[in-house]
Design a protein around this motif. Structure first.
Motif, mmCIF file in Angstrom:
data_model
loop_
_atom_site.group_PDB
_atom_site.id
_atom_site.type_symbol
_atom_site.label_atom_id
_atom_site.label_comp_id
_atom_site.label_asym_id
_atom_site.label_seq_id
_atom_site.Cartn_x
_atom_site.Cartn_y
_atom_site.Cartn_z
ATOM 1 N N ARG A 1 9.158 4.176 -2.516
ATOM 2 C CA ARG A 1 7.873 4.862 -2.639
ATOM 3 C C ARG A 1 8.030 6.143 -3.456
ATOM 4 O O ARG A 1 7.207 6.446 -4.327
ATOM 5 C CB ARG A 1 7.346 5.184 -1.246
ATOM 6 C CG ARG A 1 5.993 5.843 -1.249
ATOM 7 C CD ARG A 1 5.548 6.187 0.157
ATOM 8 N NE ARG A 1 6.485 7.085 0.805
ATOM 9 C CZ ARG A 1 6.410 7.452 2.078
ATOM 10 N NH1 ARG A 1 5.443 6.978 2.832
ATOM 11 N NH2 ARG A 1 7.295 8.275 2.596
ATOM 12 N N SER B 1 0.293 6.673 -6.979
ATOM 13 C CA SER B 1 -1.093 7.113 -7.181
ATOM 14 C C SER B 1 -1.212 8.309 -8.137
ATOM 15 O O SER B 1 -2.306 8.619 -8.579
ATOM 16 C CB SER B 1 -1.758 7.416 -5.844
ATOM 17 O OG SER B 1 -0.967 8.309 -5.108
ATOM 18 N N GLU C 1 0.821 -1.208 0.000
ATOM 19 C CA GLU C 1 0.000 0.000 0.000
ATOM 20 C C GLU C 1 0.861 1.268 0.000
ATOM 21 O O GLU C 1 0.515 2.267 -0.623
ATOM 22 C CB GLU C 1 -0.935 0.001 1.221
ATOM 23 C CG GLU C 1 -2.142 -0.880 1.037
ATOM 24 C CD GLU C 1 -3.022 -0.906 2.282
ATOM 25 O OE1 GLU C 1 -4.243 -0.842 2.116
ATOM 26 O OE2 GLU C 1 -2.489 -1.009 3.396
ATOM 27 N N GLN D 1 1.848 1.754 -3.427
ATOM 28 C CA GLN D 1 0.704 2.228 -4.207
ATOM 29 C C GLN D 1 0.488 3.725 -3.992
ATOM 30 O O GLN D 1 0.156 4.460 -4.921
ATOM 31 C CB GLN D 1 -0.559 1.462 -3.818
ATOM 32 C CG GLN D 1 -0.593 0.054 -4.386
ATOM 33 C CD GLN D 1 -1.770 -0.747 -3.864
ATOM 34 O OE1 GLN D 1 -2.373 -0.405 -2.854
ATOM 35 N NE2 GLN D 1 -2.079 -1.835 -4.556
ATOM 36 N N MET D 2 0.705 4.162 -2.766
ATOM 37 C CA MET D 2 0.589 5.600 -2.505
ATOM 38 C C MET D 2 1.556 6.372 -3.390
ATOM 39 O O MET D 2 1.236 7.430 -3.912
ATOM 40 C CB MET D 2 0.899 5.910 -1.033
ATOM 41 C CG MET D 2 -0.230 5.703 -0.066
ATOM 42 S SD MET D 2 -1.787 6.447 -0.532
ATOM 43 C CE MET D 2 -1.360 8.182 -0.551
ATOM 44 N N GLY D 3 2.761 5.815 -3.543
ATOM 45 C CA GLY D 3 3.747 6.470 -4.398
ATOM 46 C C GLY D 3 3.290 6.514 -5.838
ATOM 47 O O GLY D 3 3.549 7.491 -6.552
#
Lengths: 241, 293, 464, 305
Positions: A150, A106, A99, A102-104
């Motif tokens: 990230r 987005s 996750e 994934q934040m990176g």
């Protein structure tokens, strides 16, 4: 003259009435690794946050690819593909490693997530082993790798690294710096690096700046700085890990 | 082999950590750890990140209770305290162990002087008759508060903070805050002072000042010191005795020189040897010299 | 090199354009927000059924007001605030301004003014006319000052968020009401007893919960406040429930003179004065003034004693406190109990003043108002809190006086109704403009060279 | 007591679950706002009350326009308007009363929230009058299941709660919006550095909380058939208590806390005394927190030394 990727012009940043940066000028060209060294409290991390608009400069300008970003909100600056691995890593402790990555990613709505995450796992194999673990349970070195990965997931044009070596054992510092070198060589990634570990930073980078009390006091090719007696006296001798 | 001390009276053991184990859920942070801290010495606890140094500290200073093992503190008076059984604040009050924190914990909104007065809380509390007598303006309390300010002044002088006495603690520079935290801990009159990474984030000059302060504490007050440190230069420079941890177990224990040359330590902790650094530096100096010539 | 940037010349005209655009949006949003609630009123018809009465005119007024407000905000207020902020930032480097005579002697002047207040008002408005001023303004405000100073020990000094402070006020009031009704004890005996009982309850409630941190403590104190109120409502045999206890004995001047009309030692009779209820009010004014003075004296003294310093240290960093050998549990308990004690004093006084207590007076809203006064004043500052009490309580009392508005809006208009609405709005506005409260800095309790106020940016507000 | 003891117990449990569902839905709003900006939004209970009033006025508009408006359609329209209204108000309140205080003093937004709560309830009192507002019963069917009477209202409330909770769980745990919310919750500055528009994310959180409160408000109106301007306080405090009981910041915790409080209330009233039901609720809260200082499902606060 080629236009620099990032140009900081006469930036002054305050915390309340305390001036943290005074008249800072810095340039980063495309494809370079540039480092900024200095003691703790010199204002290095403030400069990183100023570039990202998280602690905006009161006067002066920050120009990225010809755009004045001084007063832009942080999230819009991030969308210009400036990614930061900040001081203290600041990973999302209660999210899994996946996750966090994934934040990176987005910014592109995870469009390139699958292919990019594989690259990260090649670069930092430890992260692959831990991908389903909560990030808060990682060791300090793994958290640092996650923080860098990230940032890289955003496909940055400019990567800002704040003290990647802080609090890490020398062996892990070596691994992380090696990864940065590989990225720069293979993908021509531009890196602006802030370090207290002056030796490691200067060894890695092309050019360097020295900051004292919020001011840039010296700059030049890293090799010259390494050889400079003043720099050696202040930052290299008696302090290297 | 231990280095022989000049005064054998001083080298008795003040803190004995015996078979301490600390588990967090399934994670073993410290595993069957034993080591001694000797009186009037500076003992350093080193090791790579995540080796469990701060956990040891928190066990000694009562913020954690070890899962197993004993921690014995022997005071000058001969009184022995079982630290593993005591709650946090009594460790300072009864056992005379003081500590500082990795991320400095000052009372930032109080002035520097007030920080040092808070540290003398228990003494002043008794003098003020638990507030009642002080509220009525009894003389005993007034004398005690004058004495408290004198003591604070003494430590301000030693920490080189005298001219900042009336500024808020949050306004000090990083290095000054570290020194103030140490001064504050010393105002509780500890017999053992535990310092968690006192040199982290200091510049070389501040580092030197710190070394001076720590040595002065050992030599002038007879306080023993236990410190965690990352900065090897500080460790090698000032400590009398070094304990090395890795993954919660002790891998080496001895004088700085012994530890530095222990192959296990080099392998686990240093990872890189100093020669490499020197080599590169030489190479560059050479290159630039040539370029200039 | 090309750099995109905004042209400063176009700024002025774009400000008006922006103001218009923003005003348009504000109008749209307020139209949405108010359409149902203002545009339509629910009323009961003859059959007791709900019917809707449209009020489109009123809705239009609301929307227009929102638009004008937003426009002025963008065009005038925000630039002015920005200018003031930057002016202040540059001024901060220059000379600190020397406080004027009034500022330097504020406390002394305020005390003199308060002592002279009753004779002055009596002189101006006559005996009967002074009643309103002494009671509604003087006594009312001073009760809140005292309550807020008491709560300040808990919230402002020790940093423990207490949302149920009114419970101790209730304990004090009911202690006085019950003990005086059932046992006929006098005010001067019951005043300390009420305080002690409140402090005792503070300890009883505090002991189990002070381990809790932050907002958990807040919600438990809120729960305790509600529990005490609900018990007062439901324990009818003792408290008479929602009817409350009436006919509570008045306070006397230390038992020498009484204010009971029928009593032989009646104050007015004793001095051959014309009968008036004003004497009692004036007497009460001085009693609450003395109680406030006591609260202030104790707060100031305690702050420079080890216990008070420990409270403030606790607010700054609890873990550091523990590492310095401070027993944080007893330290918190003493703060809680001391604060509760002053609440109890104020409660007993309230009972004597009203002659009637009921659970109605001790709702959560009261706790919220007292807390708001502490925060609006600037946590920890007695002067700031007193100012906040005058502004907030005095201001809303003034609203009661706005009967002339009936002439403007017609006889159906009751300004009373808008009192709490305006009070709430004022709370929001003052807090947004001055987040640190009226007095944001902190006076150190000891100094070596010179006493310098500590800027609010360094002080913390506690975890609890 | 009427009927068999077992049936009576189940009957009260059903009532408790119904009430608890409403509390749970309001509690989510407290917990989400607390999670993302760490403040107790005291005005949230009043947003719930505004939602109930929006539903009430919409109902009157609908019945005023068409005589026999179908009940299901009416309920859906009422809910939709209530969601719209509550969201708009909560969004605006966040903009004017909380956002300017972001990053300053922690108690300041708490005070503005209390101020806003006072404003909202008094606003409705002034504009709609202080009296109770009764509406005719919308849904009156009652089923008899093995001797227990379950009303259609109760079934509707439980179903809607389950649907809303599932939707929310999905939104928060499986979508990029939810990820952005969780990131903002943990580290606002870092989220911004990764391109998350933090202000927008916080606004959306307020809208989401308001939407749930509005649904709860509509259900409350349908269940009790009456609304009054003071309705924000008691259910608000109960829901807040529920959020804390379950562990503030935890979505399942809020629902669990709501159900527990609903059950405590209805069972306590049934077996002990109706007068002391709230005392029981608050006492149980205090007792739970003493033994589990961060609520039932809350994250234990690890003391970082």
């Amino acid at each position: 003259m080629t236009q620099p990727l990032l140009k900081v012009e006469n930036a002054e940043t305050y915390y309340g009435n305390i001036r943290a940066l005074s008249g800072v000028d810095i340039e980063v060209q495309k494809g370079e690794i540039v480092c900024l060294i200095g003691a703790n409290g010199a204002g290095k991390s403030t400069l990183m946050m100023t570039i990202c608009g998280a602690q905006p400069a009161r006067t002066g300008r920050i120009i990225f690819e010809g755009t004045d970003i001084t007063r832009m909100p942080t999230h819009e600056i991030a969308r210009l593909r400036i990614a930061q691995s900040p001081e203290g890593r600041r990973i999302f402790q209660r999210m899994t490693v996946t996750e966090n990555l994934q934040m990176g990613a987005s910014l592109d709505k995870l469009a390139y997530y699958k292919e990019d995450v594989e690259k990260m796992f090649t670069l930092f194999p430890r992260l692959k082993e831990r991908q389903h673990q909560r990030a808060g349970t990682l060791s300090g070195g793994e958290q640092q790798m996650l923080s860098i990965a990230r940032a890289l997931m955003a496909r940055p044009k400019l990567l800002l690294l704040d003290e990647p070596s802080l609090g890490l054992a020398p062996l892990i510092i070596k691994q992380i710096f090696e990864a940065i070198r590989v990225l720069n060589k293979e993908t021509a990634l531009t890196v602006f690096l802030v370090e207290q570990n002056a030796f490691a930073a200067l060894k890695l980078s092309d050019r360097g700046y020295v900051m004292v009390n919020g001011r840039v006091t010296m700059s030049g090719p890293s090799k010259e700085l390494l050889a400079n007696p003043e720099v050696r006296a202040a930052y290299l001798e008696g302090g290297h890990h | 082999m231990m280095e022989p001390r000049e005064n054998p009276m001083n080298s008795d053991v003040i803190l004995k950590v015996e078979h301490v184990t600390m588990r967090f859920g399934g994670l073993v942070a410290i595993n069957d750890l034993s080591f001694d801290v000797r009186r009037n010495e500076i003992t350093a606890l080193i090791g790579p990140n995540g080796a469990g140094k701060t956990t040891v500290f928190n066990c000694v200073t009562g913020f954690y209770r070890p899962t197993m093992g004993r921690i014995l503190m022997t005071q000058k008076s001969g009184k022995v305290c079982h630290l593993e059984r005591m709650t946090d604040f009594t460790i300072n009050r009864e056992a005379k162990v003081a500590r500082t924190f990795q991320n400095i914990r000052l009372f930032t909104g109080l002035t520097v002087l007030e920080n040092l007065l808070v540290a003398q809380h228990n003494t002043l509390m008794r003098a003020s008759g638990y507030t009642v007598l002080g509220l009525l303006g009894f003389k005993g309390y007034r004398n005690a508060s004058v004495a408290a300010i004198e003591k604070a002044k003494l430590w301000l002088e030693r920490a080189d903070l005298l001219d900042r006495a009336d500024d808020p603690a949050g306004d000090l520079s990083y290095g000054a805050q570290r020194r103030l935290e140490i001064a504050r801990a010393m105002c509780t009159d500890p017999e053992l002072l535990c310092l968690d990474e006192p040199a982290a984030g200091l510049n070389p000059r501040e580092s030197l000042e710190l070394n001076k302060l720590l040595r002065a504490i050992r030599d002038d007050t007879g306080t023993s010191l236990l410190l965690i440190e990352h900065d090897m230069s500080v460790v090698m420079e000032i400590s009398d005795h070094v304990v090395v941890l890795e993954y919660g177990t002790k891998i080496s224990d001895g004088t700085p020189d012994e530890v530095k040359n222990d192959p296990k330590v080099i392998a686990a902790y240093l990872g890189v040897d100093d020669e490499e650094v020197d080599e590169v530096l030489d190479e560059i100096t050479h290159a630039t010299d040539e370029a200039q010539a | 090199m090309t750099v995109q940037s905004t042209n400063p010349a176009s700024k002025q005209e774009s400000l008006v354009a922006r103001g218009l655009r923003e005003a348009f949006f504000a109008g749209l949003i307020s139209l949405g927000m108010f359409s149902l609630y203002v545009g339509l009123k629910t009323d009961q018809n003859m059959l007791n059924e709900l019917v809707l009465v449209p009020r489109w005119g009123m809705l239009a007024i609301f929307v227009v007001l929102a638009m004008i407000g937003r426009f002025l905000m963008i065009v005038a207020v925000q630039p002015w605030l920005a200018a003031r902020k930057s002016a202040r930032a540059s001024a901060a480097h220059g000379q600190a301004e020397v406080p004027g005579f009034v500022a330097r002697n504020l406390t002394v002047l305020a005390v003199i003014a308060l002592v002279l207040f009753p004779p002055l008002v009596v002189g101006l408005f006559g005996m009967q006319g002074s009643l309103k001023w002494i009671d509604n303004f003087g006594i009312q405000i001073l009760i809140y000052v005292m309550l807020a100073w008491g709560l300040n020990i808990v919230v402002g000094l020790a940093g423990l968020l207490d949302l149920g402070y009114v419970a101790f006020y209730a304990v004090g009031a009911y202690s006085y009401a019950l003990l005086s009704s059932y046992f006929g004890l006098s005010f001067w005996l019951l005043l300390p007893i009420s305080g002690i009982l409140a402090a005792f309850w503070g300890m009883v409630l505090g002991f189990p919960v002070l381990r809790l941190r932050g907002d958990y403590l807040a919600v438990v104190t809120l729960a305790f406040g509600e529990i005490i109120r609900l018990v007062l409502i439901n324990w009818v045999e003792v408290t008479k429930g929602t009817f409350g206890i009436s006919g509570i004995a008045k306070a006397s001047i230390f038992g020498i003179w009484s204010f009971d009309v029928s009593a032989p030692n009646n104050f007015a009779k004793a001095f051959d004065l014309p009968m008036s209820s004003a004497y009692y009010k004036i007497f009460l004014f001085y009693v609450i003034l003395a109680l406030c003075a006591l609260t202030a004296y104790v707060s100031v003294r305690l702050r420079s004693m080890p216990i008070g310093r420990a409270w403030e240290a606790l607010r700054e960093d609890e873990i550091a406190c523990r590492s310095l050998g401070i027993n944080t549990v007893t330290t918190k308990l003493t703060a809680f109990a001391t604060g509760a004690m002053f609440g109890g004093f104020a409660g007993a006084f309230f009972g004597a003043r009203q002659g009637f207590v009921s659970p109605e007076s001790f709702v959560f809203l009261e706790s919220a108002v007292i807390l708001a006064i502490v925060v609006l004043g600037g946590m920890g500052s007695l002067v700031g809190i007193a100012i906040a009490a005058v502004v907030m309580v005095g201001g809303t009392e003034l609203l009661r006086e706005l009967t002339f508005l009936k002439a403007v809006f017609g006889p159906d208009f009751t300004p009373e109704l808008y009192r709490m609405l305006i009070f709430g709005l004022a709370m929001v506005i003052v807090m947004v403009l001055k987040p640190r409260g009226f007095v944001g800095s902190r006076q150190p309790t000891a100094f070596l060279h010179e006493r310098k106020a500590v800027s609010g940016s360094f002080t913390k507000e506690g975890h609890g | 007591m009427d009927g068999e003891p077992m049936e009576y117990f189940i009957q009260q449990t059903v009532n408790g679950i119904t009430l608890g569902s409403i509390y749970g839905m309001i509690a989510i709003g407290y917990t989400m706002v607390y999670g993302i900006i760490g403040m107790i939004n005291f005005a949230h209970g009043d947003i719930f009350m505004l939602g109930a009033f929006a539903a009430l006025i919409t109902f009157l508009v609908l019945t005023g326009l068409v005589a026999g408006f179908p009940v299901v359609a009416a309920l859906i329209v009422m809910m939709a308007v209530a969601i719209l209204m509550a969201s708009l108000w909560n969004w605006t309140i966040e903009r004017i009363a909380y956002r300017p205080l972001r990053g300053s003093f922690r108690l300041a937004p708490l005070i503005t929230a209390i101020g806003m709560s006072i404003v909202l309830s008094n606003f409705i009192q002034v504009t709609q009058g202080p009296r109770n507002k009764p509406i005719p019963q919308l849904v009156s069917e009652v089923y008899d299941v093995f001797g227990i009477s379950i009303s259609l209202k109760q079934i509707l409330i439980v179903i809607i709660t389950v649907v809303m909770m599932t939707a929310f769980w999905y939104l928060v745990n499986r979508t990029s919006l939810g990820r952005a919310q969780r990131a903002t919750e943990q580290d606002r500055k870092m989220a911004a550095l990764l391109g998350v528009d933090v202000d927008r994310t916080i606004s959306i959180t307020f809208i989401m909380g308001a939407a749930l409160a509005a649904v709860a408000g509509t259900m409350y109106l349908m269940y009790y058939g009456v609304a009054v301007f003071t309705d924000g306080f008691t259910p608000g405090v109960k829901a807040f208590t529920a959020a804390v009981l379950g562990g503030i910041g935890s979505l399942p915790g809020a629902l669990l806390g709501g159900l527990l409080i609903g059950l405590i209330e209805s069972l306590w009233s049934a077996y002990f005394s109706i007068d002391y039901k709230d005392v029981a609720t608050f006492s149980i809260l205090a007792i739970v927190l003493i033994f589990k200082p961060s609520g039932i499902l809350g994250r234990p606060e690890i003391e970082k030394v």
